[in-house]
Design a protein around this motif. Structure first.
Motif, PDB file in Angstrom:
ATOM      1  N   TYR A   1      56.670  39.395  87.417  1.00  0.00           N
ATOM      2  CA  TYR A   1      57.282  39.743  86.141  1.00  0.00           C
ATOM      3  C   TYR A   1      58.689  39.153  86.051  1.00  0.00           C
ATOM      4  CZ  TYR A   1      58.963  42.488  82.181  1.00  0.00           C
ATOM      5  OH  TYR A   1      59.480  42.868  80.969  1.00  0.00           O
ATOM      6  N   LEU A   2      59.472  39.318  87.130  1.00  0.00           N
ATOM      7  CA  LEU A   2      60.832  38.767  87.139  1.00  0.00           C
ATOM      8  C   LEU A   2      60.823  37.246  87.024  1.00  0.00           C
ATOM      9  CD1 LEU A   2      62.563  40.939  89.885  1.00  0.00           C
ATOM     10  CD2 LEU A   2      62.928  41.046  87.423  1.00  0.00           C
ATOM     11  N   GLN A   3      59.871  36.612  87.649  1.00  0.00           N
ATOM     12  CA  GLN A   3      59.759  35.154  87.571  1.00  0.00           C
ATOM     13  C   GLN A   3      59.606  34.701  86.124  1.00  0.00           C
ATOM     14  OE1 GLN A   3      56.009  33.439  89.007  1.00  0.00           O
ATOM     15  NE2 GLN A   3      57.197  31.892  90.133  1.00  0.00           N
ATOM     16  N   GLU A   4      58.689  35.342  85.399  1.00  0.00           N
ATOM     17  CA  GLU A   4      58.468  34.987  83.996  1.00  0.00           C
ATOM     18  C   GLU A   4      59.642  35.408  83.128  1.00  0.00           C
ATOM     19  OE1 GLU A   4      56.508  33.432  80.677  1.00  0.00           O
ATOM     20  OE2 GLU A   4      56.122  33.183  82.823  1.00  0.00           O
ATOM     21  N   ASN A   5      60.166  36.599  83.393  1.00  0.00           N
ATOM     22  CA  ASN A   5      61.297  37.130  82.641  1.00  0.00           C
ATOM     23  C   ASN A   5      62.508  36.202  82.718  1.00  0.00           C
ATOM     24  OD1 ASN A   5      63.502  39.960  83.354  1.00  0.00           O
ATOM     25  ND2 ASN A   5      63.426  38.711  81.537  1.00  0.00           N
ATOM     26  N   LEU A   6      62.873  35.776  83.920  1.00  0.00           N
ATOM     27  CA  LEU A   6      64.055  34.925  84.090  1.00  0.00           C
ATOM     28  C   LEU A   6      63.853  33.539  83.475  1.00  0.00           C
ATOM     29  CD1 LEU A   6      65.098  35.956  87.699  1.00  0.00           C
ATOM     30  CD2 LEU A   6      66.374  36.381  85.591  1.00  0.00           C
ATOM     31  N   LYS A   7      62.624  33.054  83.518  1.00  0.00           N
ATOM     32  CA  LYS A   7      62.346  31.768  82.887  1.00  0.00           C
ATOM     33  C   LYS A   7      62.514  31.861  81.372  1.00  0.00           C
ATOM     34  CE  LYS A   7      61.002  27.482  82.709  1.00  0.00           C
ATOM     35  NZ  LYS A   7      61.905  26.408  83.216  1.00  0.00           N
ATOM     36  N   GLN A   8      61.957  32.915  80.793  1.00  0.00           N
ATOM     37  CA  GLN A   8      62.010  33.066  79.337  1.00  0.00           C
ATOM     38  C   GLN A   8      63.400  33.435  78.839  1.00  0.00           C
ATOM     39  OE1 GLN A   8      59.510  32.312  77.255  1.00  0.00           O
ATOM     40  NE2 GLN A   8      58.280  31.727  79.031  1.00  0.00           N
ATOM     41  N   SER A   9      64.102  34.288  79.573  1.00  0.00           N
ATOM     42  CA  SER A   9      65.388  34.795  79.081  1.00  0.00           C
ATOM     43  C   SER A   9      66.536  33.829  79.326  1.00  0.00           C
ATOM     44  CB  SER A   9      65.703  36.150  79.722  1.00  0.00           C
ATOM     45  OG  SER A   9      65.893  36.016  81.123  1.00  0.00           O
ATOM     46  N   CYS A  10      66.562  33.186  80.498  1.00  0.00           N
ATOM     47  CA  CYS A  10      67.731  32.395  80.874  1.00  0.00           C
ATOM     48  C   CYS A  10      67.388  31.042  81.492  1.00  0.00           C
ATOM     49  CB  CYS A  10      68.617  33.192  81.834  1.00  0.00           C
ATOM     50  SG  CYS A  10      69.403  34.636  81.078  1.00  0.00           S
TER      51      CYS A  10
ATOM     52  N   VAL B   1      62.045  30.215  89.278  1.00  0.00           N
ATOM     53  CA  VAL B   1      61.900  31.031  90.477  1.00  0.00           C
ATOM     54  C   VAL B   1      60.598  30.677  91.180  1.00  0.00           C
ATOM     55  CG1 VAL B   1      61.612  33.384  91.373  1.00  0.00           C
ATOM     56  CG2 VAL B   1      63.242  32.947  89.520  1.00  0.00           C
ATOM     57  N   SER B   2      60.669  30.446  92.491  1.00  0.00           N
ATOM     58  CA  SER B   2      59.473  30.262  93.311  1.00  0.00           C
ATOM     59  C   SER B   2      59.508  31.284  94.439  1.00  0.00           C
ATOM     60  CB  SER B   2      59.404  28.838  93.879  1.00  0.00           C
ATOM     61  OG  SER B   2      60.526  28.578  94.713  1.00  0.00           O
ATOM     62  N   PHE B   3      58.358  31.508  95.078  1.00  0.00           N
ATOM     63  CA  PHE B   3      58.251  32.567  96.077  1.00  0.00           C
ATOM     64  C   PHE B   3      57.824  32.046  97.443  1.00  0.00           C
ATOM     65  CE2 PHE B   3      57.077  35.032  92.120  1.00  0.00           C
ATOM     66  CZ  PHE B   3      58.318  35.640  92.006  1.00  0.00           C
TER      67      PHE B   3
ATOM     68  N   TYR C   1      72.457  40.147  84.128  1.00  0.00           N
ATOM     69  CA  TYR C   1      72.332  40.305  82.670  1.00  0.00           C
ATOM     70  C   TYR C   1      71.021  39.730  82.132  1.00  0.00           C
ATOM     71  CZ  TYR C   1      77.130  41.966  82.044  1.00  0.00           C
ATOM     72  OH  TYR C   1      78.282  42.715  82.074  1.00  0.00           O
ATOM     73  N   CYS C   2      70.414  38.835  82.871  1.00  0.00           N
ATOM     74  CA  CYS C   2      69.194  38.182  82.386  1.00  0.00           C
ATOM     75  C   CYS C   2      67.937  39.034  82.556  1.00  0.00           C
ATOM     76  CB  CYS C   2      68.986  36.852  83.115  1.00  0.00           C
ATOM     77  SG  CYS C   2      70.176  35.558  82.688  1.00  0.00           S
ATOM     78  N   VAL C   3      67.981  40.026  83.424  1.00  0.00           N
ATOM     79  CA  VAL C   3      66.780  40.779  83.795  1.00  0.00           C
ATOM     80  C   VAL C   3      66.456  41.879  82.789  1.00  0.00           C
ATOM     81  CG1 VAL C   3      65.894  42.414  85.499  1.00  0.00           C
ATOM     82  CG2 VAL C   3      66.910  40.282  86.243  1.00  0.00           C
ATOM     83  N   ASP C   4      65.183  41.988  82.452  1.00  0.00           N
ATOM     84  CA  ASP C   4      64.682  43.047  81.578  1.00  0.00           C
ATOM     85  C   ASP C   4      64.181  44.203  82.444  1.00  0.00           C
ATOM     86  OD1 ASP C   4      63.515  44.666  79.691  1.00  0.00           O
ATOM     87  OD2 ASP C   4      61.844  43.303  79.247  1.00  0.00           O
ATOM     88  N   ARG C   5      65.075  45.130  82.768  1.00  0.00           N
ATOM     89  CA  ARG C   5      64.710  46.245  83.636  1.00  0.00           C
ATOM     90  C   ARG C   5      63.744  47.214  82.967  1.00  0.00           C
ATOM     91  NH1 ARG C   5      69.765  44.514  84.287  1.00  0.00           N
ATOM     92  NH2 ARG C   5      70.537  44.168  86.421  1.00  0.00           N
TER      93      ARG C   5
END
Length: 533
Positions: free
Chosen positions: A387-396, A400-402, A307-311
């Motif tokens: 993008y997902l790293q920033e998205n998940l930080k901002q949304s929820c 995330v590290s890689f 639910y947190c991801v901006d697809r």
């Protein structure tokens, strides 16, 4: 000036060869792989390896039907002209081999060659056992129990379980000439230099590791309706998207896989052909559920991330060359079912689920994701993951590290045990997946397919899913297969083993000289239909 007769003859022959080379049509393709796929007959580098170094050269008893564009590709006979499941014992499959087929080295394809290759994959103590090919084969066809020659034209394979979808596993078992192994002194590492012989419409001419592979049209191919239209193909690994675009613009190649999305408008304007099409593909994060102290054991965390991801943001990043994914199957697939959860961007719902699982501002969820810099079906893994790293930080508020590795290393990781040191503490793997058929569903999600015997990396177990999978495997009734597939897929959504991000639209860019290309709803393509003019 007068030349000696021998010199004149040599010069004439040389000029003739030059003229022939100039007349030959050559298709040059830039792959996303970082290296040339292995060339012994069962390539690595995922399905891109199979696409270019597998099916064009080496074939299976069944093959993908790549003639249709309006529906997902199905299976049809190939080196087996027919096959059937024993009506009295569904574990037994009989394959009737096509007559008159020869390997590129002139030796016959027959039941002995089939058994020899199956020993290569499934018999550890056979002289021809090839560990890497065996690992790939056993993961893709994990239910092979035994096999035997009935006569020169007939082979029987027995499976560990009744599976109506077994022909969809057989399609990945490719056959190499036993003579290739013998000529190489029974050393698989020396086989590519021969090169290896298959039965396909193209044959390998030269393998240059890290640089290229040259293929030539097979004039003696057994299927007269699929004779190749180009004389030669050159395959080149170019893992970086902008480098592939530059190679196309400069005329170094005629065809590139996965052009950089921001280059697509200018490529179109310059007259290059851009092809896209829906096909059975999903780009996910695969959860490590079974790892010690894994936060992903909690289904609320797994749902929350979905639910947190901006697809839609990812689709925009890719310039429209993907579709949002809310499940393993495409939302438009008739077997998607009616799950309780519909994953759209809903950060509030995601944060609520995370809070219920014990995560919030004072205790943020942290994840380490193993990703590749390129690879088959990986699309643009670094920009997408960033993008997902920033998205998940901002949304929820998820950290995330890689852990960035080569594509084949990542593929190997998907068959590791959950606490393996080779995972380097990764909670998640970013490995794109086919979603083409029940056989793929079985090997990725069945509770009997935990690594190393399959691709169920999460060690996910869902009793309702397993029951539905068993029901569809044990019937030939398509209505039952469809209804049980829907039930199985509903469980994949509501009890998610993966974070579903997008479905790829399979973009390629080609020069105007490339003609006849058809983009099937498949991971694979039929290179015999392509010409260069």
């Amino acid at each position: 000036m007068t030349f000696p007769r021998r010199t004149a003859f040599a010069l004439t022959a040389s000029l003739a060869l030059v003229a022939q080379a100039q007349a030959d049509s050559v298709l040059r393709i830039a792959m996303t792989a970082t290296d040339v796929p292995t060339a012994t007959g069962l390539p690595n580098n995922g399905f891109e390896g199979m696409r270019f170094m597998g099916y064009p050269i080496f074939e299976a008893l069944t093959q993908w039907d790549l003639t249709q564009t309006d529906r997902p590709s199905g299976i049809k006979p190939a080196l087996a002209q027919s096959y059937e499941q024993d009506p009295a014992d569904g574990h037994i499959w009989t394959f009737h081999l096509r007559q008159g087929v020869k390997f590129h080295d002139g030796t016959p394809f027959d039941a002995n060659a089939v058994v020899w290759n199956l020993d290569r994959f499934f018999k550890n103590d056979s002289p021809q056992f090839e560990p890497q090919a065996a690992g790939i084969s056993r993961a893709r066809a994990p239910i092979v129990a035994s096999y035997r020659k009935i006569d020169d034209a007939t082979v029987q394979i027995t499976t560990t379980q009744v599976a109506s979808y077994f022909p969809y596993m057989v399609v990945y078992l490719l056959f190499t000439s036993p003579q290739s192994f013998e000529k190489a002194g029974r050393d698989w590492t020396k086989v590519p230099a021969l090169p290896a012989a298959g039965t396909g419409p193209f044959k390998i001419v030269k393998v240059s590791p890290r640089e290229s592979v040259d293929l030539a049209r097979n004039p003696d191919y057994w299927d007269a309706g699929r004779m190749a239209k180009v004389d030669r193909i050159r395959l080149m690994p170019i893992p970086e998207a902008n480098a592939r675009v530059a190679a196309l613009r400069s005329g170094q190649v005629d065809w590139i896989e996965v052009p950089a999305p921001d280059a697509i408008p200018s490529l179109k304007q310059a007259g290059f052909t851009i092809t896209t099409g829906s096909y059975p593909h999903v780009w996910p994060w695969i959860y490590n559920i079974a790892g010690t102290n894994s936060p992903l054991k909690d289904v609320r965390v797994r749902q929350a991330l979905n639910y947190c991801v901006d697809r839609e943001g990812i689709v925009a990043l890719l310039n429209g060359t993907a579709e949002p994914a809310s499940g393993w199957l495409n939302d438009k697939d008739p077997n998607f079912g009616k799950p309780q959860n519909h994953y759209v961007s809903d950060p509030e719902k995601g944060k609520k689920l995370l809070a219920e699982a014990g995560y919030g501002p004072s205790k943020p969820l942290s994840l380490k994701v193993m990703v590749s810099s390129s690879g088959s079906g990986q699309m643009l893994p670094m920009p997408m993951n960033e993008y997902l790293q920033e998205n998940l930080k901002q949304s929820c508020n998820v950290d995330v590290s890689f852990n960035v590795v080569e594509w084949q290393v990542l593929l190997n990781a998907s068959r590791l045990l959950p606490d393996s040191g080779n995972l380097q503490g990764s909670n998640v793997l970013n490995v794109s997946s086919p979603s083409s058929d029940a056989a793929v569903m079985e090997r990725y999600f069945s509770s009997s397919r935990f690594p190393p015997g399959g691709f169920n990396f999460p060690n996910w177990k869902d009793d309702q899913f397993d029951a539905a999978l068993k029901a569809l495997a044990e019937t030939k009734d398509q209505k039952v297969i469809d209804s049980q597939t829907q039930i199985a897929h509903e469980r994949l959504v509501d009890n998610p083993p993966w974070l579903y991000v997008v479905h790829d639209l399979n973009p390629r860019a080609m020069s105007k000289s490339v003609k006849g290309f058809v983009s099937p709803q498949s991971w694979f393509v039929d290179l015999t239909r392509v010409s260069v003019q």
